[in-house]
Design a protein around this motif. Sequence first.
Motif, PDB file in Angstrom:
ATOM      1  N   LEU A  57       0.866  -1.177   0.000  1.00  0.00           N
ATOM      2  CA  LEU A  57       0.000   0.000   0.000  1.00  0.00           C
ATOM      3  C   LEU A  57       0.899   1.222   0.000  1.00  0.00           C
ATOM      4  O   LEU A  57       1.378   1.667   1.052  1.00  0.00           O
ATOM      5  N   ASP A  58       1.202   1.716  -1.206  1.00  0.00           N
ATOM      6  CA  ASP A  58       2.104   2.862  -1.334  1.00  0.00           C
ATOM      7  C   ASP A  58       1.561   4.048  -0.555  1.00  0.00           C
ATOM      8  O   ASP A  58       0.376   4.356  -0.615  1.00  0.00           O
ATOM      9  N   GLY A  59       2.445   4.702   0.174  1.00  0.00           N
ATOM     10  CA  GLY A  59       2.057   5.866   0.961  1.00  0.00           C
ATOM     11  C   GLY A  59       1.628   5.521   2.381  1.00  0.00           C
ATOM     12  O   GLY A  59       1.274   6.402   3.150  1.00  0.00           O
ATOM     13  N   VAL A  60       1.659   4.233   2.728  1.00  0.00           N
ATOM     14  CA  VAL A  60       1.299   3.815   4.083  1.00  0.00           C
ATOM     15  C   VAL A  60       2.439   2.961   4.628  1.00  0.00           C
ATOM     16  O   VAL A  60       2.915   2.046   3.970  1.00  0.00           O
ATOM     17  N   THR A  61       2.888   3.295   5.841  1.00  0.00           N
ATOM     18  CA  THR A  61       3.946   2.540   6.502  1.00  0.00           C
ATOM     19  C   THR A  61       3.436   1.981   7.823  1.00  0.00           C
ATOM     20  O   THR A  61       2.455   2.487   8.375  1.00  0.00           O
ATOM     21  N   ALA A  62       4.127   0.948   8.299  1.00  0.00           N
ATOM     22  CA  ALA A  62       3.743   0.319   9.563  1.00  0.00           C
ATOM     23  C   ALA A  62       4.910   0.387  10.539  1.00  0.00           C
ATOM     24  O   ALA A  62       6.069   0.279  10.149  1.00  0.00           O
ATOM     25  N   ASN A  63       4.583   0.571  11.825  1.00  0.00           N
ATOM     26  CA  ASN A  63       5.582   0.620  12.877  1.00  0.00           C
ATOM     27  C   ASN A  63       5.085  -0.223  14.046  1.00  0.00           C
ATOM     28  O   ASN A  63       3.963  -0.029  14.515  1.00  0.00           O
ATOM     29  N   LEU A  64       5.909  -1.177  14.484  1.00  0.00           N
ATOM     30  CA  LEU A  64       5.551  -2.049  15.598  1.00  0.00           C
ATOM     31  C   LEU A  64       6.243  -1.567  16.853  1.00  0.00           C
ATOM     32  O   LEU A  64       7.446  -1.331  16.860  1.00  0.00           O
ATOM     33  N   LYS A  65       5.463  -1.433  17.946  1.00  0.00           N
ATOM     34  CA  LYS A  65       6.033  -1.027  19.231  1.00  0.00           C
ATOM     35  C   LYS A  65       5.618  -2.020  20.295  1.00  0.00           C
ATOM     36  O   LYS A  65       4.486  -2.495  20.311  1.00  0.00           O
ATOM     37  N   THR A  66       6.560  -2.296  21.178  1.00  0.00           N
ATOM     38  CA  THR A  66       6.316  -3.121  22.353  1.00  0.00           C
ATOM     39  C   THR A  66       7.423  -2.805  23.343  1.00  0.00           C
ATOM     40  O   THR A  66       8.413  -2.174  22.998  1.00  0.00           O
ATOM     41  N   ALA A  67       7.258  -3.227  24.560  1.00  0.00           N
ATOM     42  CA  ALA A  67       8.280  -3.022  25.575  1.00  0.00           C
ATOM     43  C   ALA A  67       8.667  -4.385  26.124  1.00  0.00           C
ATOM     44  O   ALA A  67       7.905  -5.344  26.018  1.00  0.00           O
ATOM     45  N   ASN A  68       9.848  -4.467  26.716  1.00  0.00           N
ATOM     46  CA  ASN A  68      10.213  -5.710  27.395  1.00  0.00           C
ATOM     47  C   ASN A  68       9.152  -5.970  28.451  1.00  0.00           C
ATOM     48  O   ASN A  68       8.611  -5.035  29.048  1.00  0.00           O
ATOM     49  N   ALA A  69       8.841  -7.223  28.669  1.00  0.00           N
ATOM     50  CA  ALA A  69       7.706  -7.522  29.533  1.00  0.00           C
ATOM     51  C   ALA A  69       7.991  -8.687  30.459  1.00  0.00           C
ATOM     52  O   ALA A  69       8.945  -9.427  30.278  1.00  0.00           O
TER      53      ALA A  69
END
Length: 183
Positions: A57-69
């Motif tokens: 999907l050109d023009g759309v990016t994804a970013n994954l976030k999490t913390a140590n748990a």
Amino acid sequence: MSKRTLPALFCALLGLAVAQEIPAAPPADSTGVPIMAEPAPLPPVNVPVTMVLPAALDGVTANLKTANAEAGGLRLTLTLSSTLGKSVELLAPRDNRQECAFAPSVRVLKVGTREVVYPNGSGNAMLCAQDMSTQQLKAGGSVAYSRTLNLPAGEYMIESWFLGSADGMRVKVPAQPVRVAVK
């Protein structure tokens, strides 16, 4: 058996043989070689249905976030950000290999082994409702999808992506993998 019965039996069997429709010999060419008819067409081969692979999907990016748990609940958030000049309707179906979650799709690998920890590879998919999650990704805006995974203690690489449709087109928007330690 008497001498009279034998000719009568022979005539009866001959009559049965003549009564059956015995196919005539195939026609022959001038050399006497039989001319064979065209073979019957073969039944159609079951050709697998072509799958439509998801597009980027050109023009759309994804970013994954999490913390140590701590062992147990690991909260993941996949954020889709748009640089498009228009809004996009995002549809995410439930995934039977992802515990019926809408999004994000996730694969968890044990660090140093490439062993897939999630989803399990047993092939035992769940039976999920066939509903969809619908969100509007506004022009220049963002949309977040979150879920929690229960993982044992260890170090993992988490791959994540959005898999669904955008304005009726099947799309896949991957995020960069994240390394995480669960204690």
